[in-house]
Scaffold this active site. Sequence first.
Site: not given
Lengths: 456, 247
Positions: B93, B194
């Site tokens: 991310c 994530h």
Amino acid sequence: MGVRLATETSAARLVGRLSRAVGRGGGTTLPGKLLWKVDPGAIDALAARLPAGVAVVSATNGKTTTSAMLARILGPRYRLAWNNSGANLASGVASTLLSATDADLGLLEVDEFALPEVMRRVRPRVVSLGNLFRDQLDRYGELEHIADRWRVAVAALPHASMLVVNADDPLVAELAEGRPQALRFGVDDPRLARPTLQHAADSKYCIRCGGPYVYVAAYVGHLGDYRCPACGHARPELDLAARSIDLQALDASVFDLVTPAGTVRVRLPLPGLYNVYNALAAAATALALDASLDEIVTGLGTFTAAFGRFERIDAGDRRILMLLIKNPAGANEAIRTLEEGRVPATLVIALNDRIADGRDVSWIWDVDFEPLLEQAERIVVSGERAAELALRFTYAGYPASQLEVIPDLREALDRGLALVPTGGELGVLPTYTAMLELRQIAVGRGLVRPFWEEAP
Amino acid sequence: MRIRVAHLYPDYLNIYADRGNIAVFARRAALRGHSLEVTAVEPGAALEPWAFDLVYIGGGQDREQALVAPDLAQRGNDLRRAVETGTALLAVCGGYQLLGRGYRGRDGSWMPGAGVFPLETVAGEKRLIGDVLLEADLGDGVSTTVAGFENHAGRTLLDSGATPFGKVLAGHGNDGTSGFEGCRVAAAIGTYLHGPLLPRNPALADWLLARALEHAGGEGDLEPLGDELERLAHAVSAGRARSRGGR
């Protein structure tokens, strides 16, 4: 005058139409949803007709409990329009205002994201802001984004309105900066400080200069007595404080409530330091609504848990202790409270991933489950994402032989109860929709009353 | 064997389970008789990334990312050298964005990155949020499905000829339009997926672990594990992406 009258008339007409609609339907937010859709401006008029005004309560964690405490304190003094069903979006607020035709005071728990819109419309007399923790980033966006929205909402608040803030949360405390009408509350008992900030604590860095805060005492997550050594930004002076706190295991929290109106000893029959924060928010808000210290002591002293929040449910010859978990900070405090009291030997932990739970289940990895895993003899994981919980616990080293994966909530509850000896207590830690469903199962068995029938 | 892991900025970039990904490496290594030695690297700390077998960098909120970005940008040459010499790397991310050439904000501002991945990221208007399912190509004909969750405002644009981490089967991916997700350079993977990415994607965890072992001078062949719960979690997550992923 003319505009306002027109709004009220249109609201009144809607009330008639909507109450007929309710007769056919039901549900806590249906009439509000319709009203919100047809004429959101009607909420302004509905709020304006309350003679004692409106108080709104928001926070990432504790808003349901804080408003329930307020209802207990203020119940004898006011007839309340209170959204006690947890319907805390604009539509739920609309429903509550719509149905409470003879109320004096609006008591509204409001979702963090919905707060600016609701504040703009109901023009609250008192606003209580409890804390900001990372929560459902898939739905709310980042913490700073919520804080920005709150900043704008507070700036538009009439100067006569009272702003109650948690001084121990840097982002929240800052909102009261420069406001003439503000009450700042906090915990002042370094004996109860945690040795270190919890994993994944929020707001660790100074909101002014970005340097790391130093904590004289960190109490719950990042809440505490902070100071930035680089620029000097620090927790403001407290108007209300909890001192000499005595946490009595899973039974009660006793503390000195220090206020501008005097100091009283409070016995709150709820465990957990986070509930002391909720009690402080409720006490400050109640004072701003003209309650006496006596009323506050009595109200807090006779408080019982809001639904699913440390709620004890009788299940025949066994008991259920239900603790809602919904984000890392809240879950950590629930776990810490169990750890300081007594961790039930058998636990059912349930994870759903609907919108109200957060579709992203990543947050379970930010929760410090480890103290539970050290002490629990059996854990049943349940809910739609039970396997994710099982992985969380397995990778933390919890033995597979003590872990059961039962996605169906009813089966998991029965299995959990079967593992508890007669007279024993089952710990149940569900996410929001799993909590509602488990409670519904308990209602179906006649063990608890539905939450919308709960007396204030 | 001892696998040396550098975990970059755990105090800043720790949103969603980055410690979970490390826990997965540790346990899956231990089950094969290896051990992990994790070094936390905070801004300003000395680091020779090529001395590590695996580098991990997670995600944070915008504010925390901005706080570490200058430090990371300075480490660009070192990190590129490490990746060229076979150090495995996983960037998730925000960490993925910061390892590109840079990030263009909505206001036109430019935040330089470390330049490990051949890409740039531009802030978009609407956040791309939801469950994702990828078909990931790990080179040498190794492919696996990867299930996860994305939540990013940035639109990441790969240079032409760059290798994406995977093809999007469901969800948004790098920019919501290209049909690709993430980026891979040698044994370095950057991805928007994530949270507990590795627990439910054990094949990816083992691939990175194998590359790290090879860098440490060991054999990259890992004996398979049962992974019953992992497969179950993967299946549920993949199902979510298919039924409700973005796009």
